[in-house]
Design an enzyme around this catalytic site. Structure first.
Site, PDB file in Angstrom:
ATOM      1  N   LYS A 116       0.821  -1.221   0.134  1.00  0.00           N
ATOM      2  CA  LYS A 116       0.132   0.141  -0.100  1.00  0.00           C
ATOM      3  C   LYS A 116       0.976   1.238  -0.090  1.00  0.00           C
ATOM      4  CE  LYS A 116      -3.999  -2.062   2.203  1.00  0.00           C
ATOM      5  NZ  LYS A 116      -4.881  -2.115   3.320  1.00  0.00           N
ATOM      6  N   LYS A 199      -9.033 -11.705  -6.207  1.00  0.00           N
ATOM      7  CA  LYS A 199     -10.175 -11.578  -5.048  1.00  0.00           C
ATOM      8  C   LYS A 199     -11.067 -10.439  -5.081  1.00  0.00           C
ATOM      9  CE  LYS A 199      -9.031 -10.671  -0.747  1.00  0.00           C
ATOM     10  NZ  LYS A 199      -8.314 -10.375   0.423  1.00  0.00           N
ATOM     11  N   LYS A 202     -13.492  -4.580  -2.274  1.00  0.00           N
ATOM     12  CA  LYS A 202     -14.159  -3.127  -2.624  1.00  0.00           C
ATOM     13  C   LYS A 202     -13.013  -2.156  -3.078  1.00  0.00           C
ATOM     14  CE  LYS A 202     -18.494  -3.495  -1.679  1.00  0.00           C
ATOM     15  NZ  LYS A 202     -19.162  -2.624  -0.680  1.00  0.00           N
TER      16      LYS A 202
END
Length: 336
Positions: A116, A199, A202
């Protein structure tokens, strides 16, 4: 003599207004099955969600919606302890102790942080994302958890938790139970309808491949009928060559209870259109009572608050005792 039940702890973030099917089949369904045989503590980890700079009004709404959905999906507050993370102050307090036990290098090696932070850049990466796994360790250790139901992508965080607990126990005496990861079954992993190699999440660029539990039936019908498949016609489970069909078979099987082999036989000689329609029907009918029950619960916020108050009190009784023992072990002077 009643056997002592093993304790489990797991949490879910309120990062959206609705859970998606991957959340349910990959995690919450397992929570429901575990609550009867374990001393189960389940929380909505609202503090963890602060790393994404949420809108305050949305965070409150999403948190209550998460609680309502968990109840609608089968968690029983009479059987498990259901609470909101921020309602138990000991989470933050133990997290600081664990931060002081964690090396900068080992925190830097956490895969999710590396991924991230590389995407957003150092200047836009908050410190909370770096210390996220340490707060997660505090969440787990506070409740002296034996098992932590997590997906494979969270295994590294549980290993850090184990390392910190062992380090603390070795230095200051036996204080924490060493938890074990309870990895979800691989068959419950649900993939994106538009990109069946990724996967369901959201965080994807397009939500067209995500089945939300609270979406209207016509929305999920459209998404399933638009699911990416392949140029063939055979309904067969083959994750390498037929990822889209394999994903739809997994969804159908997980919700209907039919085996994948039986589904392959049922749709032998039929086209993908018939199969997608059947998957959509199963999904819609399975989620209908969940959607209705969630909406019903959200119309009575005082009822939800009573459940949360009881859950927080039960959780705090355990967490505060662990924190007091931790403070004593490390040498902090108790408040008179």
């Amino acid at each position: 003599m009643t056997p002592i039940r093993k304790r489990v702890l797991s949490g879910i973030q309120p990062t959206a207004g609705s859970f998606h099917l991957g959340n349910y089949l990959g995690a919450v369904k397992n929570w429901v099955s575990m609550q009867d045989e374990h001393d189960a503590f389940y929380c909505v980890v609202d503090l963890h969600s602060l790393t994404v700079d949420p809108d305050p009004a949305e965070l409150r709404t999403r948190t209550l919606s998460s609680i309502a959905q968990l109840l609608a999906l089968g968690l029983d507050p009479e059987t498990c302890t259901l609470f909101i993370q921020s309602h138990v102050a000991a989470h933050n307090q133990l997290a600081w102790v664990m931060e002081c036990m964690t090396g900068f290098g080992e925190a830097s090696r956490m895969t999710q942080f590396k991924d991230k932070s590389q995407k957003s850049g150092a200047d836009r990466t908050v410190v909370g994302l770096f210390t996220y796994p340490i707060l997660m360790a505090a969440d787990i250790l506070l409740y002296q958890s034996n098992y932590v139901p997590v997906g494979e992508d969270q295994r590294q965080h549980v290993e850090l938790t184990r390392d910190l607990a062992q380090r603390f126990n070795s230095k200051y005496g036996q204080t924490f139970v060493i938890p074990e990861p309870f990895i979800m079954k691989a068959g419950a992993k649900i993939y994106d309808l538009q990109d069946p190699t990724s996967k369901m999440s959201k965080s994807t660029a397009s939500l067209g491949g995500v089945i939300d539990l609270l979406d209207a039936p016509e929305i999920n019908l459209k998404k399933i009928k638009s699911a990416v498949t392949d140029t063939e016609r055979e309904v067969k489970f083959d994750e390498k060559n037929k990822a889209g069909i394999s994903n739809l078979l997994t969804i159908h099987s997980s919700l209907s209870g039919s085996s994948i082999a039986d589904l392959e036989n049922e749709f032998a000689g039929k086209g993908y259109g018939d199969f997608k329609a059947a998957v959509a029907e199963v999904v819609i009918e399975y989620l209908r009572p969940v959607r209705e029950r969630t909406q019903q619960l959200l119309t009575d916020p005082s009822h939800l608050q009573r459940i949360l108050k009881t859950g927080a009190e039960k959780a705090a009784a355990v967490a505060d005792a662990t924190l007091a023992k931790t403070y004593e072990s490390i040498g902090l002077v108790p408040r008179g």
